[in-house]
Design an enzyme around this catalytic site. Structure first.
Site, PDB file in Angstrom:
ATOM      1  N   ARG A   1       0.580  -1.239  -0.107  1.00 33.53           N
ATOM      2  CA  ARG A   1      -0.146  -0.011   0.056  1.00 33.53           C
ATOM      3  C   ARG A   1       0.923   1.392  -0.223  1.00 33.53           C
ATOM      4  NH1 ARG A   1      -3.445  -2.334  -1.919  1.00 33.53           N
ATOM      5  NH2 ARG A   1      -5.525  -2.639  -1.256  1.00 33.53           N
TER       6      ARG A   1
ATOM      7  N   HIS B   1      -0.699   0.720  -9.888  1.00 33.25           N
ATOM      8  CA  HIS B   1      -1.446   0.010  -9.022  1.00 33.25           C
ATOM      9  C   HIS B   1      -2.031  -1.301  -9.735  1.00 33.25           C
ATOM     10  CE1 HIS B   1      -3.721  -0.636  -4.767  1.00 33.25           C
ATOM     11  NE2 HIS B   1      -3.723  -1.671  -5.430  1.00 33.25           N
TER      12      HIS B   1
END
Ligand code: NDP
Ligand code: OXD
Length: 314
Positions: A229, A277
């Site tokens: 993350r 991502h």
């Protein structure tokens, strides 16, 4: 019973349509337009719902995340106190392992440098340490970290994992807890982060941590790979560390704010490999089947699996 898909993302209707195809007997609804009467909603399938949105359903029993990470839910102070189920899926795990192994090899085999050399038609050879001389350290040694670690171990790298609790994985050294973090970092040439974002891991990949990585390893300095993350890292500290040579290179799939700002220096740094991502895209088919299996089992009185520990936040 109604299942509401609350997916704050571009292809939300693909997900709910797929669930309707696979389970015609279910009352599947897509937020916001098809929500209907809030009292009907017993299950929610969620990605990044607006704060407070899930608190509107008084009969909600289970929240299913369509991702492995659940920070997009746990950050909501009004999140209903019902079980949150996260994704653990072999397809997603293998995709992440591909990403991690590819990026470890990319830095180990200096492909960023050779890519630049190709553009410049530059035929310069550089020395090449064996995998067995290179120490890979995986922060977040859970489902994804362990799978990638096993492949890297089999390629010959010296692999270690760092997690909250100690692990027993053959041929991989396990470090646990804050008390062993410094020792873990001190033996790491390529640092891979697959940590979830929680209050404990917030911005922990920062200047102070990079300073604990050895500068005299087989690769001539440390590399960072983060596919966990973005809020576990400081983007600014990574850029500074790259500019100052504290980090020799980095692969980042995640960022503090996504999408990454156009003017970020990370886009253009020669030591960077940057992706938006996509390290382990979720397959809607595989994830819908996983959720459907869990939902059917729950209706038969079976225990849900991969339920998030609300106190730990992952
Ligand atoms: P797991 O819960 O299986 O693993 C998380 C690991 O992190 C565990 O080993 C856990 O320790 C460790 N950990 C958590 N907090 C701490 C801490 N404070 N100190 C030390 N160790 C800690 O999750 P997964 O492996 O399935 O997924 C990891 C993350 O990857 C997800 O949370 C998500 O954010 C990210 N992800 C990113 C994707 C992408 O496309 N970029 C795709 C999928 C996931 P312990 O084992 O002791 O509990
Ligand atoms: C996930 C993700 O958490 O795709 O699954 O980031």
């Amino acid at each position: 019973m109604a299942v509401l898909f609350v997916l704050n993302r571009y292809n939300a209707s693909d997900w709910s349509d797929m669930m309707r195809d696979r389970a015609p007997d279910l009352d599947v609804r897509l937020w916001p337009d098809e929500t209907g009467n809030p009292v009907d909603i017993r299950f929610v399938v969620a990605w990044n719902p607006p704060e407070g949105e899930l608190a509107k359903f008084p009969n909600l029993e289970v929240i299913f995340s369509i991702g492995a990470g659940v920070d997009h839910l746990m950050k909501d102070p009004h999140l209903p106190k019902v079980p949150v189920v996260r994704v653990v899926d072999p397809d997603l795990t293998k995709r992440m392992t591909e990403y991690v192994v590819m990026n470890v090899l990319l830095h180990h085999r200096r492909f960023r440098l050779y890519d630049d050399q190709q553009q410049a038609r530059d035929w310069t050879e550089h020395s090449q340490p064996a995998a067995s001389e290179v120490r890979v350290g995986i922060m977040g040694f859970g489902t994804l970290g362990q799978d990638a670690g096993l492949i890297l171990r089999d390629l010959g790298f010296q692999v270690a994992g760092w997690s909250n609790s100690r692990k027993q994985v053959e041929g991989i050294e396990s470090f646990a807890g804050g008390g062993e973090l410094e020792a873990f970092l001190g033996r790491t040439d390529i640092l891979v982060s697959l940590l979830p974002h929680t209050p404990d891991t917030d911005r922990m990949l920062n200047r102070g941590l990079f300073a604990l990585l050895p500068q005299d390893g087989a690769l001539g300095g440390p590399f960072l790979i983060n596919a966990g993350r973005g809020k576990v890292q400081s983007d600014a500290d990574i850029l500074d560390a790259l500019n100052e040579g504290v980090l020799k290179g980095a692969s980042l799939d995640v960022f503090e704010e996504e999408p990454l700002a156009h003017d970020s220096g990370l886009w253009v740094h020669p030591g960077m490999m940057l992706t938006p991502h996509v390290a382990a895209e979720s397959s809607p088919l595989a994830i819908n089947d996983y959720i459907l299996d869990q939902l059917r089992g729950y209706e038969l009185g079976e225990t849900l699996s991969n339920v998030v520990n609300a106190e730990r936040g992952y």
